[in-house]
Write a protein that holds these residues in place. Structure first.
Motif, PDB file in Angstrom:
ATOM      1  N   ILE A  81      -1.562  -4.593  11.019  1.00 57.39           N
ATOM      2  CA  ILE A  81      -1.626  -5.441   9.964  1.00 57.39           C
ATOM      3  C   ILE A  81      -0.657  -5.208   8.914  1.00 57.39           C
ATOM      4  CG2 ILE A  81      -4.005  -6.134  10.543  1.00 57.39           C
ATOM      5  CD1 ILE A  81      -4.871  -4.626   8.008  1.00 57.39           C
ATOM      6  N   TYR A  82      -0.158  -4.078   8.534  1.00 57.22           N
ATOM      7  CA  TYR A  82       0.616  -3.850   7.481  1.00 57.22           C
ATOM      8  C   TYR A  82       1.969  -3.951   8.136  1.00 57.22           C
ATOM      9  CZ  TYR A  82       2.503  -1.628   3.481  1.00 57.22           C
ATOM     10  OH  TYR A  82       3.222  -1.245   2.343  1.00 57.22           O
ATOM     11  N   VAL A  83       2.679  -5.074   8.223  1.00 60.61           N
ATOM     12  CA  VAL A  83       3.658  -5.244   8.794  1.00 60.61           C
ATOM     13  C   VAL A  83       4.882  -5.768   7.463  1.00 60.61           C
ATOM     14  CG1 VAL A  83       5.290  -6.825  10.144  1.00 60.61           C
ATOM     15  CG2 VAL A  83       2.808  -6.202  10.844  1.00 60.61           C
ATOM     16  N   ARG A  84       5.719  -4.604   7.500  1.00 64.68           N
ATOM     17  CA  ARG A  84       6.873  -4.577   6.398  1.00 64.68           C
ATOM     18  C   ARG A  84       7.960  -4.203   6.734  1.00 64.68           C
ATOM     19  NH1 ARG A  84       2.442  -5.880   4.587  1.00 64.68           N
ATOM     20  NH2 ARG A  84       1.603  -5.781   2.339  1.00 64.68           N
ATOM     21  N   SER A  85       9.144  -4.662   6.065  1.00 64.07           N
ATOM     22  CA  SER A  85      10.620  -4.113   6.552  1.00 64.07           C
ATOM     23  C   SER A  85      10.628  -2.941   5.811  1.00 64.07           C
ATOM     24  CB  SER A  85      11.702  -5.345   6.000  1.00 64.07           C
ATOM     25  OG  SER A  85      12.700  -4.733   6.148  1.00 64.07           O
ATOM     26  N   ILE A  86      10.966  -1.991   6.673  1.00 66.55           N
ATOM     27  CA  ILE A  86      11.175  -0.464   5.943  1.00 66.55           C
ATOM     28  C   ILE A  86      12.712  -0.329   5.990  1.00 66.55           C
ATOM     29  CG2 ILE A  86      10.605   1.887   6.579  1.00 66.55           C
ATOM     30  CD1 ILE A  86       8.100   0.228   5.841  1.00 66.55           C
TER      31      ILE A  86
ATOM     32  N   SER B  63     -11.373  -8.354   1.268  1.00 67.07           N
ATOM     33  CA  SER B  63     -10.677  -8.368   0.065  1.00 67.07           C
ATOM     34  C   SER B  63     -10.596  -6.937  -0.885  1.00 67.07           C
ATOM     35  CB  SER B  63     -11.240  -9.393  -0.852  1.00 67.07           C
ATOM     36  OG  SER B  63     -10.432  -9.548  -2.056  1.00 67.07           O
ATOM     37  N   THR B  64     -11.744  -6.403  -0.928  1.00 66.75           N
ATOM     38  CA  THR B  64     -11.787  -5.275  -1.846  1.00 66.75           C
ATOM     39  C   THR B  64     -10.971  -4.119  -0.987  1.00 66.75           C
ATOM     40  OG1 THR B  64     -13.813  -5.451  -2.659  1.00 66.75           O
ATOM     41  CG2 THR B  64     -13.292  -3.388  -2.578  1.00 66.75           C
ATOM     42  N   TRP B  65     -11.387  -3.990   0.363  1.00 65.63           N
ATOM     43  CA  TRP B  65     -10.392  -3.093   0.963  1.00 65.63           C
ATOM     44  C   TRP B  65      -8.935  -3.211   0.755  1.00 65.63           C
ATOM     45  CZ3 TRP B  65      -7.141  -2.850   5.201  1.00 65.63           C
ATOM     46  CH2 TRP B  65      -6.839  -1.585   5.466  1.00 65.63           C
ATOM     47  N   LEU B  66      -8.549  -4.463   1.328  1.00 64.23           N
ATOM     48  CA  LEU B  66      -7.188  -4.765   1.161  1.00 64.23           C
ATOM     49  C   LEU B  66      -6.570  -4.226  -0.271  1.00 64.23           C
ATOM     50  CD1 LEU B  66      -7.054  -7.974   2.872  1.00 64.23           C
ATOM     51  CD2 LEU B  66      -5.719  -6.061   3.528  1.00 64.23           C
ATOM     52  N   ARG B  67      -7.276  -4.932  -1.397  1.00 60.91           N
ATOM     53  CA  ARG B  67      -6.778  -4.612  -2.854  1.00 60.91           C
ATOM     54  C   ARG B  67      -6.757  -3.070  -3.202  1.00 60.91           C
ATOM     55  NH1 ARG B  67     -10.716  -6.930  -6.389  1.00 60.91           N
ATOM     56  NH2 ARG B  67     -11.590  -4.900  -6.283  1.00 60.91           N
ATOM     57  N   ASP B  68      -7.944  -2.562  -3.071  1.00 58.01           N
ATOM     58  CA  ASP B  68      -8.177  -1.175  -3.757  1.00 58.01           C
ATOM     59  C   ASP B  68      -7.709   0.154  -2.725  1.00 58.01           C
ATOM     60  OD1 ASP B  68      -9.291  -2.572  -5.617  1.00 58.01           O
ATOM     61  OD2 ASP B  68     -11.393  -1.902  -5.334  1.00 58.01           O
TER      62      ASP B  68
ATOM     63  N   HIS C 124      -2.570   2.716  -1.357  1.00 59.89           N
ATOM     64  CA  HIS C 124      -2.255   3.794  -0.763  1.00 59.89           C
ATOM     65  C   HIS C 124      -1.123   3.458   0.243  1.00 59.89           C
ATOM     66  CE1 HIS C 124      -5.323   6.188  -1.711  1.00 59.89           C
ATOM     67  NE2 HIS C 124      -6.255   5.493  -1.251  1.00 59.89           N
ATOM     68  N   MET C 125      -0.748   2.486   0.907  1.00 59.14           N
ATOM     69  CA  MET C 125       0.615   1.980   1.709  1.00 59.14           C
ATOM     70  C   MET C 125       1.569   2.040   0.723  1.00 59.14           C
ATOM     71  SD  MET C 125      -0.141   2.768   4.541  1.00 59.14           S
ATOM     72  CE  MET C 125       1.118   2.095   5.483  1.00 59.14           C
ATOM     73  N   ALA C 126       1.486   1.338  -0.494  1.00 59.98           N
ATOM     74  CA  ALA C 126       2.571   1.321  -1.509  1.00 59.98           C
ATOM     75  C   ALA C 126       3.039   2.632  -1.773  1.00 59.98           C
ATOM     76  CB  ALA C 126       2.216   0.455  -2.853  1.00 59.98           C
ATOM     77  N   VAL C 127       2.165   3.677  -1.979  1.00 62.86           N
ATOM     78  CA  VAL C 127       2.456   4.934  -2.316  1.00 62.86           C
ATOM     79  C   VAL C 127       3.153   5.563  -1.321  1.00 62.86           C
ATOM     80  CG1 VAL C 127       1.625   7.401  -2.807  1.00 62.86           C
ATOM     81  CG2 VAL C 127       0.514   5.408  -4.143  1.00 62.86           C
ATOM     82  N   LEU C 128       2.676   5.596   0.234  1.00 62.54           N
ATOM     83  CA  LEU C 128       3.051   6.207   1.086  1.00 62.54           C
ATOM     84  C   LEU C 128       4.722   5.640   1.667  1.00 62.54           C
ATOM     85  CD1 LEU C 128       0.202   6.378   3.636  1.00 62.54           C
ATOM     86  CD2 LEU C 128       0.921   8.403   2.312  1.00 62.54           C
ATOM     87  N   THR C 129       4.926   4.371   1.478  1.00 67.10           N
ATOM     88  CA  THR C 129       6.229   4.011   1.795  1.00 67.10           C
ATOM     89  C   THR C 129       7.064   4.004   0.841  1.00 67.10           C
ATOM     90  OG1 THR C 129       5.455   1.709   1.140  1.00 67.10           O
ATOM     91  CG2 THR C 129       5.212   2.345   3.422  1.00 67.10           C
TER      92      THR C 129
END
Length: 135
Positions: free
Chosen positions: A38-43, A83-88, A93-98
């Protein structure tokens, strides 16, 4: 009242609430079966970074484990849990990791996540215990 409630009131016994079962046995199973899909981003290797061997980073393991445990709990809240899980959790965490300051910023390899989700190599056998068996 239902017969079960009447019986509980008559005996004074209260039935123990049912313990929810885990969907995923550990954070590696959660990552491979759900999060990376579900976390599909361009790396791109400049602003965003990733490693399919994420499990070699203690920080990544800790953050993904935290996301998994939060997801297992919040999935039970049908109204606001997702929604809470996605936002919080995931977004944070994925923004930090990537990020360019995250644990994978030093890697030269560029791993894309456009179609099939974040790349993933299976961790060594036995690295993660299936916690469903321990419950």
């Amino acid at each position: 009242m239902s017969d079960d409630v009447d019986a509980d009131l008559a005996t004074g016994e209260v039935a123990a609430p049912e313990t929810p079962q885990l969907i995923y046995g550990n954070c590696a199973e959660f990552f491979d079966g759900f999060l990376r899909r579900i976390y599909v981003r361009s790396i791109n290797g400049r602003e965003t970074h990733w490693s399919p061997r994420w499990w070699e980073s203690a920080e990544a393991v800790y953050r993904i484990d935290a996301m998994w445990r939060a997801w297992e709990s919040l999935r039970l809240d049908a109204a606001l849990g997702g929604s809470t899980w996605l936002r919080d959790h995931m977004d944070y965490h994925m923004a930090v990791l990537t990020s360019s300051a995250g644990p994978f910023a030093h890697l030269d390899d560029r791993y894309g996540a456009k179609d099939g989700g974040l790349p993933h190599e299976a961790p060594p056998a036995g690295m993660f215990v299936d916690e469903r068996a321990a419950a």
